[in-house]
Design an enzyme around this catalytic site. Structure first.
Site: not given
Ligand SMILES: *[C@@H]1O[C@H](CO)[C@@H](O)[C@H](O)[C@H]1NC(C)=O
Ligand SMILES: *[C@@H]1O[C@H](CO)[C@@H](O)[C@H](O)[C@H]1NC(C)=O
Ligand SMILES: *[C@@H]1O[C@H](CO)[C@@H](O)[C@H](O)[C@H]1NC(C)=O
Ligand SMILES: *[C@@H]1O[C@H](CO)[C@@H](O)[C@H](O)[C@H]1NC(C)=O
Ligand SMILES: *[C@@H]1O[C@H](CO)[C@@H](O)[C@H](O)[C@H]1NC(C)=O
Ligand SMILES: *[C@@H]1O[C@H](CO)[C@@H](O)[C@H](O)[C@H]1NC(C)=O
Ligand SMILES: *[C@@H]1O[C@H](CO)[C@@H](O)[C@H](O)[C@H]1NC(C)=O
Ligand SMILES: *[C@@H]1O[C@H](CO)[C@@H](O)[C@H](O)[C@H]1NC(C)=O
Length: 912
Positions: A605, A607-610, A612, A725
């Site tokens: 998936g 994530g917040g920055f890249g 996974v 979050d």
């Protein structure tokens, strides 16, 4: 002299053909179990038979044991197809809608499996269905018996399915299947709403002991001979017996040319019993066929049924086929006792040429919506699905297609879920483009095409599906842009859209030039984190707040350079390597990361920055690897924040870090693999290829675990950590469905001396604390608000925001629906009413207090944990086997919390 009709199943040979043949046009004659793609013309009947490929994909071919394969045995009975797999296997016959047909299935066991598996004490039992409705039970008690099932029906669609359904341990099988078109005017009691199943069709007193069928009967009805009964004799003629122009039955001349007459009496009697007929409903229709065979006679008789006069003073017509028949079911009786008694001045005894008895087949089930059927059959054909996808997709409910879910609330069942396409469940991958027929399944809610081998673009038309809630395209080889309509719905929170693992799929509306471009755009879609959202419709006010927040933020730590952060972090990491409590954390080289993830093979998936990725450590432990290889400053900052937090915190209900990689621009974080995905998937009853069994106790256990994770962040960490979050997509579930908080990329530590932290507003729409949003003052209570929203999601299984509803936000929606005091109105129907009402109310109450507008009215996470445990205690007694465990685990977890707090090593990032 009475006779009865149940010992007729022995093999009888056929009359040989000699006449000129009527047409076999429209006949479908399948000899099941002969070699693939072969055909032959039957010697006795001249009917052409074909093998059963093209009608069915499943089953295995067999030949009956040689000791049963008598040379006089019909060829069709010598081979068969058996169905060891699948609860229902169906033959699909092409028919003309509104045309009347006769369909007949024949069965001869003949110990084909060498098991001598049929005896009166241990019969072979299975069911036959015509379309979606029960037709009859096949009950075979002797290996040499021939069982035939026949039904007259009016086709409703252009295909009719004959299904063999497993009902016990017996393996269903079939020897032959025959379809014959009938004239629509005959058998008028068989109509579009009433099929007629044959009980008996008897030719009385024939001159030979042969069964009669085609070509003597142009419709190929099988007339069984009944000969040599005590007390009666036969009369016959060589002259043709004709049919009237509008004959109801068109009984064939060969059958009508013989008749039974009593030898020495003026009465002809016979009966059949309901018990033992094999039919569940005591409803019968009878046809008594008559023709006078002797010239210049005066024969007349009364017909009695169970002692009541049924027809008075009947005289059969000379050499014309006539019938007395029911137009409504006969008066129910356990034994149907018939008597034909000479009447009036008759000089001759009564006669009977032939007899038929039928029973109606009831339409208890409704077929699936025909547009859905057409669409799903197109899909089946396009992908050449060879699974147990036969007969009606949804009906009857207990035989619905594997992996398919339907709703049965409407007049006809609708397909709502196609989890069956999910690769883990399907035998082979779907290949080629996404079928546009999916877009014709207009009631579909979940469309899961994940982990197949689909190519091409995502069809625009999928965006038109009105009820679509989940579209999972992950793990395919799709290309091009995702249609804007889908993206829009995803952004509005109306659709869960998954498409990770498609190398060339991009989420930008139109252009997909470079990979980097694609990646960064994808990221924005996959994680709908916002910096400012509009809950208050006064734009200027918003702008003012925004500017205000930005100013205050810029005074804080936002301008620390990425490089400085990294240096700070690497010092920090070095410091920690000396700490014996943190030995679990390992530093990996980039090469090791490549090996762990097998060159970033499988995407889990975004994530917040890249991205996974899934991976394996050397010892085989599964891990998830978050990467950040491009040096986009925002993502790097989030990454560094996450590493910092995860290094210093450790708790059973927080996703734990296994290690990290910082090598040049390559940043990666390796953490434990949470195999069951996110709480979001779980709540919507949807997870890739996995179906959960829902229970309120399990929901509560998950809520308690997640609450404990948050409680630890707020109370166990020094300084306290605010997650910022908290949402169902950031709560992950382990193999054992243990909940852990993840994604600390936005988390903020609160300084010891300051209670409120001001910062730019971040979070996810629907979960965002309105007070924080307005004041920009951050506190733990913002997480509490978000957690309250999660509790409401657990209760209702609904998303936080439903665009287009009067009350878009879940707090308002649930509040309004609870106004009439009925908790059932809001609870997720997948719980099927299985919960303690007080427990449910208590959780709703906690959720409302968590989501109070004013933060000071909200409980702390410590309060929430305690109250959720009380709710679980209320739920516990309902199901002691499961839920007491949950409670025990929950207690154990809370002990853990204390231990973790003691183990905690104080660390303050700002001090360095
Ligand atoms: C029967 O088989 C022959 C070839 O063996 C083929 O030409 C013919 O079309 C088949 N007939 C039917 C009705 O399938
Ligand atoms: C039945 O299933 C078994 C295993 O599931 C498989 O090996 C076999 O080939 C199947 N048989 C048929 C006739 O489909
Ligand atoms: C099957 O047939 C046998 C013999 O006719 C009978 O005794 C038995 O009750 C039947 N079983 C069912 C389930 O109809
Ligand atoms: C079919 O026949 C039954 C019994 O005769 C009758 O009740 C029913 O109305 C008929 N249905 C139609 C569509 O003609
Ligand atoms: C019918 O014809 C056969 C010979 O073809 C004859 O033996 C028989 O007696 C005839 N039966 C009657 C009732 O005329
Ligand atoms: C027929 O009836 C007569 C006299 O009533 C009797 O003698 C004869 O045995 C009867 N035959 C049969 C076959 O019952
Ligand atoms: C996917 O499809 C392509 C082309 O159709 C084929 O070459 C490839 O082997 C397929 N991969 C799998 C895993 O089935
Ligand atoms: C995806 O498709 C491309 C060509 O369109 C092919 O080269 C590549 O091998 C495919 N990937 C997979 C995993 O099937």
């Amino acid at each position: 002299m009475a006779f009865w009709f149940f010992l007729l199943l022995a093999i009888v040979s056929l009359s040989k053909v000699h006449a000129q043949l009527p047409t076999t046009d429209g006949f479908v004659s399948i000899d099941c179990g002969i070699s693939s793609n072969t055909n032959y013309t039957d010697e006795n009947t001249n009917i052409p038979y074909v093998s059963d490929d093209g009608f069915i994909d499943t089953g295995t071919d067999h030949t009956i044991a040689s000791n049963y394969a008598d040379s006089s045995l019909e060829k069709q009975l010598q081979t068969l197809r058996s169905f060891p797999n699948g609860s229902r296997n169906c033959y699909a016959l092409t028919v003309t809608p509104e045309q009347k047909y006769l369909v007949r299935a024949s069965f001869m066991y003949g110990s084909y499996d060498g098991l001598n598996g049929a005896s009166p004490s241990n019969p072979l039992l299975f069911d036959l269905h015509l379309g979606v409705n029960f037709w009859t039970t096949v009950n075979i008690t002797k290996a040499s018996d021939v069982h035939r099932a026949e039904v007259i029906f009016v086709a409703a669609a252009d295909s009719a399915s004959v299904c063999l359904a497993k009902t016990g341990s017996a393996t269903p099988f079939i020897s032959a299947l025959e379809l014959r078109p009938l004239k629509n005017t005959i058998y008028s009691y068989a109509n579009a709403t009433q099929n007629m199943v044959l009980l008996l069709r008897i030719n009385l007193a024939p001159t030979t002991n042969n069964l009669l069928r085609y070509p003597f009967d142009r419709y190929d009805r099988i007339w069984l001979p009944l000969v040599d009964q005590v007390g009666w004799t036969s009369i016959s003629t060589n002259l043709t017996v004709n049919n009237y122009a509008k004959d109801q039955f068109e009984a064939p001349s060969a059958v009508m040319q013989t008749a039974a007459v009593p030898v020495n009496s003026s009465t002809l009697q016979f009966y059949w019993d309901f018990v033992g007929s094999g039919f569940p409903d005591n409803e019968f229709y009878a046809n008594l066929h008559f023709s006078e065979l002797l010239p210049n006679t005066s024969r007349a008789f009364d017909v009695y049924l169970s002692g009541e006069k049924w027809y008075a003073n009947y005289t059969p017509p000379y050499l014309m086929s006539d019938a007395i028949y029911s137009t409504a079911p006969l008066t129910p009786s356990l034994r149907y006792n018939w008597a034909l008694n000479s009447s009036g001045l008759s000089t001759l005894p009564p006669i009977l040429n032939a007899l038929e008895v039928y029973t109606p087949m009831f339409f208890k089930n409704t077929p699936t919506d025909s547009d859905d059927v057409d669409a799903i059959i197109n899909v089946r054909v396009q992908y050449q699905v060879k699974r147990n996808w036969m007969g009606d997709p949804c009906s009857p409910k207990e035989y619905a297609w594997d992996g398919l879910k339907c709703s049965y609330d409407l007049n006809s069942p609708r397909i709502t879920d196609t989890k069956m396409f999910c690769r883990n469940l399907s035998a082979s991958a779907l290949t080629g483009p996404i079928s546009s027929s999916f877009a014709k399944l207009t009631a579909i809610k979940y469309l899961d095409l994940s982990y197949n081998n689909l190519t091409g673009s995502v069809p625009d038309v999928l965006g038109n599906l009105p009820s679509l809630q989940v579209l999972n395209l992950a793990g395919n080889n799709l290309t091009g842009p995702i249609p804007a309509s889908l993206l829009k719905r995803s952004q509005q929170g109306l659709l869960i859209l998954r498409f990770e693992g498609n190398q060339n799929l991009c989420a930008s509306g139109n252009s997909c030039e470079t990979k980097t471009d694609t990646e960064s755009k994808k990221k924005k879609i996959a994680t709908p984190i916002i910096v400012i959202i509009c809950l208050v419709p006064v734009v200027l006010f918003l702008v003012a707040i925004f500017i205000f927040c930005r100013r205050r933020k810029s005074k804080g730590s936002a301008n620390i350079s990425v490089q400085a952060e990294k240096e700070r972090l690497s010092n920090l990491v070095k410091g920690h390597q000396d700490n014996p409590l943190q030995l679990d954390n390992r530093q990996f080289t980039y090469t090791e990361v490549l090996r762990i993830t097998n060159n970033f093979e499988r995407t889990l998936g975004k994530g917040g920055f890249g991205t996974v990725y899934h991976g394996y450590l050397e010892d085989g432990t599964q891990v998830a690897v978050k990467t950040r290889s491009e040096s986009s400053s925002q993502g790097t900052k989030e990454f560094l924040a996450e590493v910092q937090h995860l290094i210093r915190i450790h708790h059973r209900n927080l996703v734990s870090m296994v290690g990290y990689c910082m090598e040049g621009d390559h940043l990666a974080l390796v953490y434990e693999y949470m195999s069951q995905g996110t709480l979001l998937d779980y709540i919507r009853g949807y997870e890739l290829c996995i179906s959960f069994v829902f229970s309120w106790g399990k929901h509560l256990q998950i809520a308690i675990e997640a609450a404990q994770g948050l409680e630890y962040l707020h109370k166990g960490c020094k300084p306290p950590l605010i997650h910022r979050d908290v949402k169902t997509a950031n709560i992950l579930l382990s193999e054992q469905l243990e909940a852990k908080i993840a994604d600390f990329g936005l988390s903020k530590a609160i300084q010891n001396d300051v209670t409120n932290v001001s910062t730019a507003v971040v979070g996810t729409p629907g979960y965002l604390d309105p007070e924080y949003y307005i004041s920009c003052q951050l506190s733990e209570k913002s997480d509490v608000y978000s957690f309250g929203v999660i509790l409401l999601e657990l209760i209702t299984a609904e998303p936080p925001i439903l665009i287009g509803r009067q009350n878009a936000h879940i707090v308002q929606r649930v509040h309004d629906r609870l106004a009439n005091g009925n908790i059932e109105d809001v609870v997720d129907s997948k719980l099927q009413g299985e919960y303690d009402v007080n427990s449910m109310w208590k959780v709703a109450d906690i959720a409302f207090r968590c989501t109070s507008q004013a933060s000071h009215q909200r409980p702390t996470m410590t309060d929430v944990v305690a109250e959720l445990k009380e709710s679980l205690a209320l739920e516990c007694p309902r199901d002691t086997t499961n839920n007491s465990n949950f409670y025990a685990e929950a207690n154990e977890a809370s002990q853990n919390t204390t231990i973790e707090i003691e183990r905690f090593v104080e660390f303050s990032p700002s001090a360095r």
